[in-house]
Design a protein around this motif. Sequence first.
Motif, PDB file in Angstrom:
ATOM      1  N   TRP A 147     120.111   6.458  27.626  1.00 18.01           N
ATOM      2  CA  TRP A 147     120.108   5.346  28.584  1.00 18.01           C
ATOM      3  C   TRP A 147     121.536   5.027  29.032  1.00 18.01           C
ATOM      4  O   TRP A 147     121.795   4.850  30.235  1.00 18.01           O
ATOM      5  CB  TRP A 147     119.447   4.138  27.929  1.00 18.01           C
ATOM      6  CG  TRP A 147     119.451   2.884  28.759  1.00 18.01           C
ATOM      7  CD1 TRP A 147     119.013   2.746  30.027  1.00 18.01           C
ATOM      8  CD2 TRP A 147     119.927   1.601  28.348  1.00 18.01           C
ATOM      9  NE1 TRP A 147     119.168   1.449  30.452  1.00 18.01           N
ATOM     10  CE2 TRP A 147     119.724   0.727  29.433  1.00 18.01           C
ATOM     11  CE3 TRP A 147     120.479   1.105  27.168  1.00 18.01           C
ATOM     12  CZ2 TRP A 147     120.084  -0.616  29.356  1.00 18.01           C
ATOM     13  CZ3 TRP A 147     120.817  -0.234  27.096  1.00 18.01           C
ATOM     14  CH2 TRP A 147     120.623  -1.077  28.188  1.00 18.01           C
ATOM     15  N   LYS A 172     123.491   5.992  33.040  1.00 17.87           N
ATOM     16  CA  LYS A 172     124.090   5.019  33.946  1.00 17.87           C
ATOM     17  C   LYS A 172     125.172   5.640  34.830  1.00 17.87           C
ATOM     18  O   LYS A 172     125.463   5.127  35.916  1.00 17.87           O
ATOM     19  CB  LYS A 172     124.676   3.850  33.143  1.00 17.87           C
ATOM     20  CG  LYS A 172     123.625   2.975  32.466  1.00 17.87           C
ATOM     21  CD  LYS A 172     124.272   1.826  31.707  1.00 17.87           C
ATOM     22  CE  LYS A 172     123.231   0.923  31.093  1.00 17.87           C
ATOM     23  NZ  LYS A 172     123.837  -0.211  30.340  1.00 17.87           N
ATOM     24  N   ASN A 175     113.269   7.877  36.793  1.00 16.41           N
ATOM     25  CA  ASN A 175     113.360   6.484  36.352  1.00 16.41           C
ATOM     26  C   ASN A 175     114.248   6.453  35.110  1.00 16.41           C
ATOM     27  O   ASN A 175     113.895   7.016  34.080  1.00 16.41           O
ATOM     28  CB  ASN A 175     111.959   5.939  36.017  1.00 16.41           C
ATOM     29  CG  ASN A 175     111.983   4.460  35.692  1.00 16.41           C
ATOM     30  OD1 ASN A 175     112.997   3.904  35.288  1.00 16.41           O
ATOM     31  ND2 ASN A 175     110.843   3.808  35.880  1.00 16.41           N
ATOM     32  N   ARG A 176     115.403   5.795  35.211  1.00 16.42           N
ATOM     33  CA  ARG A 176     116.339   5.762  34.080  1.00 16.42           C
ATOM     34  C   ARG A 176     116.343   4.411  33.365  1.00 16.42           C
ATOM     35  O   ARG A 176     117.256   4.114  32.600  1.00 16.42           O
ATOM     36  CB  ARG A 176     117.754   6.096  34.554  1.00 16.42           C
ATOM     37  CG  ARG A 176     118.286   5.194  35.644  1.00 16.42           C
ATOM     38  CD  ARG A 176     119.700   5.556  36.024  1.00 16.42           C
ATOM     39  NE  ARG A 176     120.237   4.646  37.044  1.00 16.42           N
ATOM     40  CZ  ARG A 176     121.492   4.682  37.495  1.00 16.42           C
ATOM     41  NH1 ARG A 176     122.331   5.592  37.027  1.00 16.42           N
ATOM     42  NH2 ARG A 176     121.893   3.816  38.410  1.00 16.42           N
ATOM     43  N   ASP A 177     115.308   3.579  33.615  1.00 20.04           N
ATOM     44  CA  ASP A 177     115.206   2.297  32.915  1.00 20.04           C
ATOM     45  C   ASP A 177     114.767   2.517  31.471  1.00 20.04           C
ATOM     46  O   ASP A 177     113.929   3.378  31.180  1.00 20.04           O
ATOM     47  CB  ASP A 177     114.199   1.371  33.606  1.00 20.04           C
ATOM     48  CG  ASP A 177     114.671   0.950  34.986  1.00 20.04           C
ATOM     49  OD1 ASP A 177     115.899   0.993  35.229  1.00 20.04           O
ATOM     50  OD2 ASP A 177     113.814   0.578  35.821  1.00 20.04           O
ATOM     51  N   ARG A 212     112.691   1.552  28.284  1.00 21.13           N
ATOM     52  CA  ARG A 212     111.427   0.860  27.991  1.00 21.13           C
ATOM     53  C   ARG A 212     111.604   0.037  26.712  1.00 21.13           C
ATOM     54  O   ARG A 212     111.451   0.531  25.597  1.00 21.13           O
ATOM     55  CB  ARG A 212     110.294   1.869  27.834  1.00 21.13           C
ATOM     56  CG  ARG A 212     109.928   2.600  29.125  1.00 21.13           C
ATOM     57  CD  ARG A 212     108.832   3.615  28.870  1.00 21.13           C
ATOM     58  NE  ARG A 212     107.642   2.981  28.330  1.00 21.13           N
ATOM     59  CZ  ARG A 212     106.653   3.654  27.739  1.00 21.13           C
ATOM     60  NH1 ARG A 212     106.741   4.969  27.596  1.00 21.13           N
ATOM     61  NH2 ARG A 212     105.601   3.005  27.280  1.00 21.13           N
ATOM     62  N   SER A 216     112.109  -8.243  33.059  1.00 18.03           N
ATOM     63  CA  SER A 216     112.419  -7.146  33.988  1.00 18.03           C
ATOM     64  C   SER A 216     111.215  -6.813  34.869  1.00 18.03           C
ATOM     65  O   SER A 216     111.356  -6.611  36.087  1.00 18.03           O
ATOM     66  CB  SER A 216     112.845  -5.908  33.195  1.00 18.03           C
ATOM     67  OG  SER A 216     113.060  -4.810  34.050  1.00 18.03           O
ATOM     68  N   GLU A 217     110.022  -6.774  34.261  1.00 17.31           N
ATOM     69  CA  GLU A 217     108.818  -6.485  35.038  1.00 17.31           C
ATOM     70  C   GLU A 217     108.480  -7.631  35.985  1.00 17.31           C
ATOM     71  O   GLU A 217     108.006  -7.415  37.108  1.00 17.31           O
ATOM     72  CB  GLU A 217     107.635  -6.216  34.097  1.00 17.31           C
ATOM     73  CG  GLU A 217     107.784  -4.961  33.257  1.00 17.31           C
ATOM     74  CD  GLU A 217     107.927  -3.715  34.116  1.00 17.31           C
ATOM     75  OE1 GLU A 217     107.232  -3.625  35.145  1.00 17.31           O
ATOM     76  OE2 GLU A 217     108.751  -2.853  33.763  1.00 17.31           O
ATOM     77  N   LYS A 239     110.149  -7.539  39.185  1.00 25.12           N
ATOM     78  CA  LYS A 239     109.600  -6.525  40.081  1.00 25.12           C
ATOM     79  C   LYS A 239     108.269  -6.972  40.697  1.00 25.12           C
ATOM     80  O   LYS A 239     107.634  -6.201  41.406  1.00 25.12           O
ATOM     81  CB  LYS A 239     109.392  -5.211  39.317  1.00 25.12           C
ATOM     82  CG  LYS A 239     110.678  -4.612  38.757  1.00 25.12           C
ATOM     83  CD  LYS A 239     110.375  -3.366  37.934  1.00 25.12           C
ATOM     84  CE  LYS A 239     111.637  -2.790  37.301  1.00 25.12           C
ATOM     85  NZ  LYS A 239     111.342  -1.605  36.445  1.00 25.12           N
TER      86      LYS A 239
END
Length: 565
Positions: free
Chosen positions: A28, A32, A122-124, A126, A215-216, A219
């Motif tokens: 992660w 970045k 997707n580099r978020d 979880r 975070s969700e 969105k």
Amino acid sequence: MLILFGLPFAAVGIGMFIFSVGDSLTQWQAMKSWPLVHANLASVDVKSSTSDGSTSYKVTAAYSYRYNGQNYRSTRVGIGNSYDNVGDYHQREARRLRRALDQGGVVNAWVNPAEPEQAVLNRDLRWELLGFKMIFVVVFGGVGVGIILYCLLAPTDKMPGSRTAQKSLASPWLERRDWASDQIKSDGKTSLYVSWGFAILWNAISIPAGIGGVSEALKGEWLALLALLFPVIGMGILWWAIAVTLNWRRFGAAPLQLDPYPGAIGGQVGGSIDVQLPYSINHRFDVSLKCLRSYVTGSGKNRSRRESLVWHSEGVAHSQASMKGTRLEILFDVDAGLPVSQEPDNNYHLWRLDVSCELPGTDFSRSYEIPVFATGQSARQLTRLSTDNVLAQNAREEALSEVLDIKQIAGGIILHYPALRHPSGKLALIIVGAVFAGVGFAVPADDFPSWIFTLIGVPMVLAGLYLLLTSLDVRIDRNELLTRRRLLGVSFGNRRYPRNTIKSLALKESYSAQSGRSHVTFYKIVAKRLDGKPVTVGFNLAGQNVAKQALESLSLLTGIATDEA
């Protein structure tokens, strides 16, 4: 041998942290700085895998991209590249990519500059998956490391198989390391470790979940804010751990010095405790001695441990000033024939002494699991029974006055049990029943027989209302025993029994209630008739000591002898 048993647990926890949690965090951070490119989607799919009745998912996508003049292909979507069923990440990510595919198939991708064939869509991170993995890290790693540390730090002469342990077979209480002397540690330090361990475990899981929920929500998934409930609960658990710590710092270890050692079935159980608290005549230390049966119910994931009360006595400790603050002296007479202390197992008996005192700020509350065996011994130094303490007698009289409304008449007594007494348990029964009945009425019966909930709930509501709204009057005189029940003031169920048909009065257990480690057995008093049929003349008597005193009082006032139920 115990070290070998703990090694696999420690290996699972440490391995999960290094190779899974740590690896995800490292990727992660590295991603970045990965450069952004445009990729062309070719397909999107959610694969599934079923094992042991549980289905896991993994989102995949075929896409191509160009980096530094070279064309590359990849199928990796996010940081993790394995199956799981934590949340709905895979389904949500698949929906996002399918929308992009319908709109031309161009999406953002991040490329590893050191190895351009590696890319992600997707580099978020979880957070909810990270929290789930931390459960294994904390639980397995904690158990394994704890077992190893115990083996390394425990005195070798008290380890299983040692010469001292072999000699203790003649005295079974010596087989346990914590019973090897007459000084028994309380659960204070254990509670300290458990509270902080639980607080760390819960918050290690809930804080990432809360961050992920925020975070969700940003969105557009506003329901994800419900995840914030878990960190809020975590703060409450953290406060509990702090309170336990303050309790430990205020009162110290407060070990129990047993007298006799071990506690004796058919004899006495007692001891003294030095508490780091300035002595005051106003401090009342309630003590409770219990014999409990601890057993496991259910199987597999539904296994749970429960406790049932076998024997119980309570009183108030005799206290006096000491060099450390306050010394408590505790002593109980114990009936013969009760179960002895046993080694922890799926089904075993244990003896527990609880000591508590309400104080400004932090209350004193400690529990001691003590060795009690059929030695028949009496205390050597202690002489005053906790059940005979004046404060204990006053407490029993107050409890009796709340339950028994006695009016003396010529040649006998009248007992009155009004409606609406002790309403909390009855209201709880009504509320639970109403919920069940409501579910039964509200849920359609197309796919599920919801009438079962109604069948359970309605009788619960009716039973609760009956117990709450019914009063009972009992009259015992020279000629007869009369019982009269009233529901909302309407008399029903009157019964008359000639006095010469009443043989004796006896105690009978009604039910037991448990809250945490607190157990209370409720008794009723029955009048035994010559034909063997009992008539209830008293009920809702909490604890054996209160019940015995009530029985003695009724026997004295009526002249009816007592008997064993």
